[in-house]
Design a protein around this motif. Structure first.
Motif, PDB file in Angstrom:
ATOM      1  N   LEU A 106       7.590  42.202   1.053  1.00 27.50           N
ATOM      2  CA  LEU A 106       6.986  41.497  -0.172  1.00 27.50           C
ATOM      3  C   LEU A 106       5.612  42.184  -0.242  1.00 27.50           C
ATOM      4  O   LEU A 106       5.094  42.169  -1.497  1.00 27.50           O
ATOM      5  CB  LEU A 106       7.143  40.225  -0.449  1.00 27.50           C
ATOM      6  N   GLY A 107       5.148  42.377   1.055  1.00 25.61           N
ATOM      7  CA  GLY A 107       3.550  43.186   0.865  1.00 25.61           C
ATOM      8  C   GLY A 107       3.708  44.463   0.199  1.00 25.61           C
ATOM      9  O   GLY A 107       2.417  44.851  -0.420  1.00 25.61           O
ATOM     10  N   VAL A 108       4.643  45.134   0.126  1.00 26.58           N
ATOM     11  CA  VAL A 108       4.483  46.332  -0.621  1.00 26.58           C
ATOM     12  C   VAL A 108       4.374  46.260  -2.237  1.00 26.58           C
ATOM     13  O   VAL A 108       3.484  46.760  -2.725  1.00 26.58           O
ATOM     14  CB  VAL A 108       5.827  47.400  -0.332  1.00 26.58           C
ATOM     15  N   PRO A 109       5.224  45.397  -2.713  1.00 30.85           N
ATOM     16  CA  PRO A 109       5.056  45.197  -4.209  1.00 30.85           C
ATOM     17  C   PRO A 109       4.061  44.388  -4.619  1.00 30.85           C
ATOM     18  O   PRO A 109       3.249  44.659  -5.659  1.00 30.85           O
ATOM     19  CB  PRO A 109       6.467  44.340  -4.777  1.00 30.85           C
ATOM     20  N   ALA A 110       3.401  43.675  -3.668  1.00 36.58           N
ATOM     21  CA  ALA A 110       2.047  42.947  -3.933  1.00 36.58           C
ATOM     22  C   ALA A 110       0.967  43.687  -3.910  1.00 36.58           C
ATOM     23  O   ALA A 110       0.341  43.757  -4.841  1.00 36.58           O
ATOM     24  CB  ALA A 110       1.810  41.898  -2.666  1.00 36.58           C
ATOM     25  N   VAL A 111       0.971  44.895  -2.916  1.00 37.36           N
ATOM     26  CA  VAL A 111      -0.348  45.487  -3.058  1.00 37.36           C
ATOM     27  C   VAL A 111      -0.342  46.603  -4.434  1.00 37.36           C
ATOM     28  O   VAL A 111      -1.209  46.711  -5.002  1.00 37.36           O
ATOM     29  CB  VAL A 111      -0.525  46.472  -1.733  1.00 37.36           C
ATOM     30  N   GLN A 112       0.902  46.930  -4.732  1.00 39.21           N
ATOM     31  CA  GLN A 112       1.221  47.739  -6.038  1.00 39.21           C
ATOM     32  C   GLN A 112       0.968  46.956  -7.183  1.00 39.21           C
ATOM     33  O   GLN A 112       0.176  47.349  -7.976  1.00 39.21           O
ATOM     34  CB  GLN A 112       2.571  48.208  -5.797  1.00 39.21           C
ATOM     35  N   LEU A 113       1.316  45.644  -7.266  1.00 44.29           N
ATOM     36  CA  LEU A 113       0.713  44.777  -8.468  1.00 44.29           C
ATOM     37  C   LEU A 113      -0.844  44.595  -8.509  1.00 44.29           C
ATOM     38  O   LEU A 113      -1.147  44.660  -9.452  1.00 44.29           O
ATOM     39  CB  LEU A 113       1.714  43.499  -8.316  1.00 44.29           C
ATOM     40  N   ALA A 147       2.028  54.817 -14.601  1.00 48.10           N
ATOM     41  CA  ALA A 147       3.005  54.870 -13.646  1.00 48.10           C
ATOM     42  C   ALA A 147       3.368  53.630 -12.870  1.00 48.10           C
ATOM     43  O   ALA A 147       4.286  53.242 -12.334  1.00 48.10           O
ATOM     44  CB  ALA A 147       2.882  56.167 -12.606  1.00 48.10           C
ATOM     45  N   ALA A 148       2.116  53.098 -12.648  1.00 49.42           N
ATOM     46  CA  ALA A 148       1.867  51.842 -11.900  1.00 49.42           C
ATOM     47  C   ALA A 148       2.730  50.573 -12.296  1.00 49.42           C
ATOM     48  O   ALA A 148       3.239  49.651 -11.864  1.00 49.42           O
ATOM     49  CB  ALA A 148       0.496  51.334 -11.845  1.00 49.42           C
ATOM     50  N   TYR A 149       3.248  50.516 -13.565  1.00 52.63           N
ATOM     51  CA  TYR A 149       3.901  49.617 -14.313  1.00 52.63           C
ATOM     52  C   TYR A 149       5.205  49.594 -13.756  1.00 52.63           C
ATOM     53  O   TYR A 149       5.927  48.486 -13.745  1.00 52.63           O
ATOM     54  CB  TYR A 149       3.726  49.758 -15.913  1.00 52.63           C
ATOM     55  N   LEU A 150       5.803  50.746 -13.227  1.00 52.49           N
ATOM     56  CA  LEU A 150       7.235  50.606 -12.854  1.00 52.49           C
ATOM     57  C   LEU A 150       7.187  50.718 -11.084  1.00 52.49           C
ATOM     58  O   LEU A 150       8.254  50.410 -10.731  1.00 52.49           O
ATOM     59  CB  LEU A 150       7.802  52.039 -13.115  1.00 52.49           C
ATOM     60  N   THR A 151       6.084  51.056 -10.689  1.00 53.47           N
ATOM     61  CA  THR A 151       6.160  51.320  -9.098  1.00 53.47           C
ATOM     62  C   THR A 151       6.753  49.919  -8.334  1.00 53.47           C
ATOM     63  O   THR A 151       7.047  49.922  -7.238  1.00 53.47           O
ATOM     64  CB  THR A 151       5.055  51.835  -8.549  1.00 53.47           C
ATOM     65  N   PHE A 152       6.184  49.064  -8.970  1.00 51.76           N
ATOM     66  CA  PHE A 152       6.304  47.609  -7.949  1.00 51.76           C
ATOM     67  C   PHE A 152       7.715  47.039  -8.193  1.00 51.76           C
ATOM     68  O   PHE A 152       8.263  46.308  -7.189  1.00 51.76           O
ATOM     69  CB  PHE A 152       5.330  46.713  -8.384  1.00 51.76           C
ATOM     70  N   LEU A 153       8.543  47.294  -9.106  1.00 51.10           N
ATOM     71  CA  LEU A 153       9.673  46.728  -9.505  1.00 51.10           C
ATOM     72  C   LEU A 153      11.030  46.809  -8.342  1.00 51.10           C
ATOM     73  O   LEU A 153      11.532  45.875  -7.896  1.00 51.10           O
ATOM     74  CB  LEU A 153      10.418  46.929 -10.753  1.00 51.10           C
ATOM     75  N   GLY A 154      11.136  48.411  -8.009  1.00 54.02           N
ATOM     76  CA  GLY A 154      11.914  48.492  -6.905  1.00 54.02           C
ATOM     77  C   GLY A 154      11.793  47.912  -5.550  1.00 54.02           C
ATOM     78  O   GLY A 154      12.333  47.186  -4.875  1.00 54.02           O
ATOM     79  N   PRO A 155      10.593  47.929  -5.134  1.00 47.32           N
ATOM     80  CA  PRO A 155       9.933  47.604  -3.630  1.00 47.32           C
ATOM     81  C   PRO A 155      10.049  45.879  -3.986  1.00 47.32           C
ATOM     82  O   PRO A 155      10.543  45.066  -3.021  1.00 47.32           O
ATOM     83  CB  PRO A 155       8.702  47.580  -3.521  1.00 47.32           C
ATOM     84  N   LEU A 156       9.945  45.366  -5.075  1.00 47.19           N
ATOM     85  CA  LEU A 156       9.866  44.010  -5.188  1.00 47.19           C
ATOM     86  C   LEU A 156      11.415  43.343  -4.904  1.00 47.19           C
ATOM     87  O   LEU A 156      11.720  42.367  -4.263  1.00 47.19           O
ATOM     88  CB  LEU A 156       9.254  43.488  -6.421  1.00 47.19           C
ATOM     89  N   LEU A 157      12.313  44.035  -5.679  1.00 47.46           N
ATOM     90  CA  LEU A 157      13.607  43.755  -5.626  1.00 47.46           C
ATOM     91  C   LEU A 157      14.274  43.757  -4.229  1.00 47.46           C
ATOM     92  O   LEU A 157      15.128  43.042  -3.746  1.00 47.46           O
ATOM     93  CB  LEU A 157      14.576  44.224  -6.675  1.00 47.46           C
ATOM     94  N   GLY A 158      13.849  45.014  -3.549  1.00 47.14           N
ATOM     95  CA  GLY A 158      14.494  45.230  -2.187  1.00 47.14           C
ATOM     96  C   GLY A 158      13.924  44.368  -1.295  1.00 47.14           C
ATOM     97  O   GLY A 158      14.797  43.948  -0.374  1.00 47.14           O
TER      98      GLY A 158
END
Length: 454
Positions: free
Chosen positions: A193-200, A296-307
């Protein structure tokens, strides 16, 4: 009333339910060390072992979470690197590949460090090491910085990737066999979850102060790094593992080491590789839609978050149905996801493309959990009677984690070469499809196919 329990070595051990001996024993003084740890003993587990394991798991997740964020930092920072930095898309893919490579390399020594120093001590040290890339990046990141300096700085972020292996090795030793899939899934999922967290966080910085201030994102993590180290020092315990002589040689000669590592390339390599590359892929392949980093940043976090969120689900499913069966189903579905991404790319359909990659993120998260459940199961089955399998399990966790993380490097290289050669990602999607088919075949042949009786 005294009862008799069985130690993991198989020898009977006296145990008094209400006595302090039923609880994990700690050495006196500021250093907390577990000197009597028997998670497979149900009386010991219920009398206090479970509570101690959960406490260590919680703070391990926090430190690993921050480590993953630092490791993923450059997947977000490349969105801040506008024309004034003079870096083309191929150069940006290299900036995201280098942290993946160093993180993969560090996973083997990090997993071994837990056995040498203990989980608490090494969590504190590994957390404080994250200050090196954070402070260095904040210092050098500005227009005019030589590309070579940026490459070296990005590489330093790889120390965050090593935290995963040490954290997983520690948690594996703390939990009984029946709960390892769940515990490893929770630990890894919380870290992922650190991946989508830094992206958010990057999205928030882009939306508030703008693309001209990437240092703000980096400096946000300095107090979080310090907090993770302090919490680990105050709340975690050291549990040392035996280090049998010649362990690495034995591990390298074992066929399952290489088979499981290959499967982890397909699952975790996909997750971390797509996490690092997806923002760049969107900006290059759909340049007419994503004209700014913020879009682009609006979409980048969604996949890592769900994964990340489904990784414990993969571990739980593996606990119930078997890691190999869940892994096989995951790879079959991932091949379908890669085929869908190829079709979406050729049709230039953004909704279909995002759907395909979201599915790939979710499936890779499930596969991460199920593949890692296979490790303690295989090591337990291979251990000679009366011999503990935890040392081999921890070593294999580090090795497979390292090899699997190199899959993230391959993903970024595949995208880089595909865009350089044909101007789109189609060649990379074909490569992913072939890789998932190979992984599915290996899983079926080695672990799922019914064996003929002699």
């Amino acid at each position: 009333m005294p009862t008799t329990s069985t130690h993991p070595t198989g020898s009977p051990q006296p145990l008094t339910v209400d006595a302090p001996a039923a609880l994990p024993r700690l050495l006196p003084g500021p250093r907390r060390e577990l000197t009597d740890w028997r998670p497979e003993d149900p009386v010991f587990w219920e009398a206090g072992g479970a509570r101690t394991a959960r406490r260590n798991l919680l703070w391990s997740v926090l430190a690993e979470h921050v480590g993953f964020s630092v490791w993923s930092l450059w997947s977000v920072l490349v969105l801040f690197l506008g024309p004034e930095y003079g870096i083309d898309p191929a150069g940006k893919f290299l900036l995201t590949a280098l942290p993946t490579a160093l993180g993969a390399f560090l996973r083997v020594p990090y997993a071994r460090a837990v056995a040498v120093f203990g989980g608490r001590t090494w969590t504190v040290v590994s957390a404080l090491l994250l200050l090196i890339p954070a402070v260095t990046t904040a210092f050098v990141l500005e227009p005019g910085t030589p590309y070579g300096t940026l490459l070296l700085t990005a590489c330093l972020a790889g120390v965050g990737g090593g935290n995963f292996a040490s954290s997983m090795a520690n948690v594996n030793a703390l939990y009984p066999q029946r709960l390892k899939g769940w515990a490893l899934g929770v630990n890894a999922g919380g870290g992922n979850l650190g991946v989508p967290a830094v992206q958010l966080a990057g999205l928030a910085v882009l939306a508030t102060v703008g693309a001209g201030h990437p240092r703000v994102l980096v400096l946000l993590y300095v107090p979080l790094i310090v907090a993770a180290a302090v919490c680990a020092a105050l709340r975690m315990d050291d549990l040392r593992l035996p280090r049998p002589p010649g362990q690495l040689r034995t591990l390298l000669a074992w066929r399952h080491t290489w088979l499981v590592s290959l499967l982890y390339i397909g699952t975790f390599g996909s997750f971390i590789g797509f996490s690092f590359a997806f923002g760049q892929v969107l900006q290059v392949q759909f340049a007419d839609t994503f004209t700014t980093p913020l879009s682009a940043a609006y979409l980048t976090f969604l996949g890592p978050l769900l994964g990340s969120l489904v990784r414990p689900v993969g571990g739980r499913l593996a606990d119930r149905f078997g890691g190999a069966r869940v892994t096989l189903a995951t790879f079959a579905a991932m091949a379908g996801g890669a085929l869908l991404a190829l079709g979406a790319s050729r049709a230039h359909s953004l909704p279909l493309f995002v759907t395909a990659f979201t599915a790939l993120f979710v499936l890779s998260g499930l596969g991460n959990g199920s593949t890692y459940k296979m490790i303690p199961t295989l090591c337990h089955a291979a251990a000679p009677p009366g011999q503990d399998s935890e040392a081999r399990t921890s070593a294999l966790i580090g090795f497979a984690g390292a090899v699997g993380a190199f899959g993230g490097v391959l993903v970024n290289i595949a995208f880089r070469q595909s865009f350089l050669s044909v101007g789109n990602g189609d060649a990379a999607y074909v490569a992913f499809l072939a890789a998932y088919a190979v992984c599915a075949g290996v899983t079926w042949t080695a672990y799922v196919r019914p064996r003929r009786s002699a």
